[in-house]
Structures are given as C-alpha cells and as structure tokens.
Design an enzyme around this catalytic site. Structure first.
Site, PDB file in Angstrom:
ATOM      1  N   LYS A   9      41.898  34.599  48.487  1.00 35.61           N
ATOM      2  CA  LYS A   9      43.105  35.366  48.465  1.00 35.61           C
ATOM      3  C   LYS A   9      43.171  36.791  48.782  1.00 35.61           C
ATOM      4  O   LYS A   9      42.036  37.401  49.065  1.00 35.61           O
ATOM      5  CB  LYS A   9      43.788  35.211  47.175  1.00 35.61           C
ATOM      6  CG  LYS A   9      44.025  34.108  46.407  1.00 35.61           C
ATOM      7  CD  LYS A   9      44.473  34.107  45.234  1.00 35.61           C
ATOM      8  CE  LYS A   9      44.963  32.477  44.805  1.00 35.61           C
ATOM      9  NZ  LYS A   9      45.791  32.658  43.299  1.00 35.61           N
ATOM     10  N   TYR A  49      52.592  26.077  46.791  1.00 35.40           N
ATOM     11  CA  TYR A  49      52.773  26.536  45.227  1.00 35.40           C
ATOM     12  C   TYR A  49      54.332  26.061  44.903  1.00 35.40           C
ATOM     13  O   TYR A  49      55.044  26.567  44.196  1.00 35.40           O
ATOM     14  CB  TYR A  49      52.804  28.112  45.047  1.00 35.40           C
ATOM     15  CG  TYR A  49      51.623  28.653  45.097  1.00 35.40           C
ATOM     16  CD1 TYR A  49      50.524  28.057  44.525  1.00 35.40           C
ATOM     17  CD2 TYR A  49      51.174  29.867  45.757  1.00 35.40           C
ATOM     18  CE1 TYR A  49      49.274  28.580  44.421  1.00 35.40           C
ATOM     19  CE2 TYR A  49      49.980  30.458  45.755  1.00 35.40           C
ATOM     20  CZ  TYR A  49      49.025  29.968  45.002  1.00 35.40           C
ATOM     21  OH  TYR A  49      47.570  30.398  44.890  1.00 35.40           O
ATOM     22  N   ASN A 112      43.861  36.628  41.278  1.00 38.63           N
ATOM     23  CA  ASN A 112      42.641  35.938  40.704  1.00 38.63           C
ATOM     24  C   ASN A 112      41.529  35.385  41.655  1.00 38.63           C
ATOM     25  O   ASN A 112      40.857  34.375  41.642  1.00 38.63           O
ATOM     26  CB  ASN A 112      43.111  34.984  39.825  1.00 38.63           C
ATOM     27  CG  ASN A 112      44.018  33.951  40.466  1.00 38.63           C
ATOM     28  OD1 ASN A 112      44.301  34.197  41.556  1.00 38.63           O
ATOM     29  ND2 ASN A 112      44.350  32.959  39.547  1.00 38.63           N
ATOM     30  N   HIS A 115      42.083  30.547  45.294  1.00 32.90           N
ATOM     31  CA  HIS A 115      42.506  29.219  44.968  1.00 32.90           C
ATOM     32  C   HIS A 115      41.625  28.342  45.107  1.00 32.90           C
ATOM     33  O   HIS A 115      40.718  28.255  46.234  1.00 32.90           O
ATOM     34  CB  HIS A 115      43.908  28.915  45.913  1.00 32.90           C
ATOM     35  CG  HIS A 115      44.228  27.758  45.973  1.00 32.90           C
ATOM     36  ND1 HIS A 115      44.922  26.975  45.200  1.00 32.90           N
ATOM     37  CD2 HIS A 115      43.936  26.429  46.790  1.00 32.90           C
ATOM     38  CE1 HIS A 115      45.392  25.744  45.065  1.00 32.90           C
ATOM     39  NE2 HIS A 115      44.491  25.434  46.458  1.00 32.90           N
ATOM     40  N   GLU A 126      46.053  19.470  50.787  1.00 31.78           N
ATOM     41  CA  GLU A 126      45.910  20.741  50.928  1.00 31.78           C
ATOM     42  C   GLU A 126      45.098  21.034  52.314  1.00 31.78           C
ATOM     43  O   GLU A 126      45.438  21.767  53.159  1.00 31.78           O
ATOM     44  CB  GLU A 126      45.460  21.627  49.803  1.00 31.78           C
ATOM     45  CG  GLU A 126      46.398  21.658  48.674  1.00 31.78           C
ATOM     46  CD  GLU A 126      45.915  22.313  47.556  1.00 31.78           C
ATOM     47  OE1 GLU A 126      44.779  22.602  47.295  1.00 31.78           O
ATOM     48  OE2 GLU A 126      46.626  22.437  46.381  1.00 31.78           O
TER      49      GLU A 126
END
Ligand code: IDP
Ligand code: MG
Length: 153
Positions: A9, A49, A112, A115, A126
């Site tokens: 990320k 998401y 965080n 993913h 995905e």
C-alpha cells in the site's frame, strides 16, 4: 501451487519499506509469480473494497490507497493464501502480533502496509482483477527442493 494476491500500500511506498516487506515473503519461501507498480483509481478500489463502500471510513481509505502508486504482486506456494495472511497479521497494526508484517512495521488500522487476499476464492478474483494472464510467470525456484519435501510440492 496456490496463488495469492498482495498490494504494497501507499504506506509501504511512502515509508520506503518495499524491500523489507518483500523480503518477508521471499525468506518464507514464497515465489513471486508476478509483480508491477500501478496507480489505483476509484473504480478498481470500489470493486476491490466492495465490502467496505458503506463504511464511514471508506472515503479516507480511498484517498489513502490513491496517495502514491502501489506495488501489486502474485505470490505462489503451498497454501499461499493462509500463509500470507498469517505473515500479514491483524488488520490494525497496533494489535497485530509482533513478528507479523503489520505488527512489526505499522501503527495504524488504515495505514497498515499491505493487503492480502483472505480466501482462495477471493485470491483468484483479485489476481484476475489486477493482472493479465501474461503478467504471471510459471517458473520454479532452483531452491524448491530445500523449501518443500517431495510430497509437499
Ligand atoms: P484486511 O485488510 O485485514 O483484510 P478489511 O476488513 O478487508 O481488512 O479492510 C480492508 C482495509 O480497509 C484494511 O486493510 C484497512 O486499510 C481499512 N480498514 C478496515 N477497517 C478500518 C477501520 O475501522 N478504519 C479505517 N480503515 C479501516
Ligand atoms: Mg480484507
């Protein structure tokens, strides 16, 4: 071998942690089957998401995921989905166990670090969402005999 999907990320890119995070997966014995840098847009994030679009933090999450380009990758290995989720740790970095990527590198629930796909079914969706078939490489690590016993391959 099973495949899973990860995103490094913007928190990882901004904090120059790309090498540290990828090293965790490589040291574990996972094989990088595909990897590239891309910018995420609202359309792909609303798909990725979809389970969160109605949550109050979604606009902030969108902005955060578009703050810099990201690195997306496909990791391959035996039970790769579960193994990568275990290495990733709990969603909130502050409560993620030490030794996990989120536990070792972050302080935030949103920022965080990575993913990681949460099921074999979602991993397939995905991988197909972010990669063309020709961007995924089927090769064997020369160290495979030291990573797995013959009956595990
Ligand atoms: P996961 O990444 O551990 O699978 P999900 O529940 O799928 O967690 O949430 C996706 C992402 O949305 C998280 O990684 C995090 O960046 C963000 N997120 C989830 N819950 C919250 C929250 O309560 N506040 C802010 N961001 C959140
Ligand atoms: Mg999730």
């Amino acid at each position: 071998m099973e495949q899973t999907f990860i995103i490094l990320k913007p928190s990882t890119i901004s904090r120059s942690l790309v090498g540290d995070v990828l090293m965790r997966f490589q040291r574990k014995g996972l094989r990088i089957a595909g990897i590239k840098m891309m910018r995420l847009n609202e359309e792909i994030l609303r798909e990725h998401y979809a389970h969160l679009v109605d949550r109050p933090f979604f606009p902030t999450l969108l902005k955060s995921m578009m703050a810099t380009p990201v690195i997306v990758a496909v990791l391959a290995g035996k039970e790769a989905v579960a193994v990568v989720r275990a290495l990733t740790g709990a969603t909130n970095c502050r409560v993620a166990a030490p030794g996990t990527i989120r536990g070792d590198f972050g302080m935030s629930g949103q920022e965080n670090i990575i993913h990681a796909s949460d099921s074999v079914e979602n991993a397939a969706i995905e991988v197909a969402r972010f990669f063309k078939p020709e961007e995924i490489f089927d090769y064997e690590l020369p160290t495979v005999a030291s990573i797995y016993a013959p009956d595990e391959r």
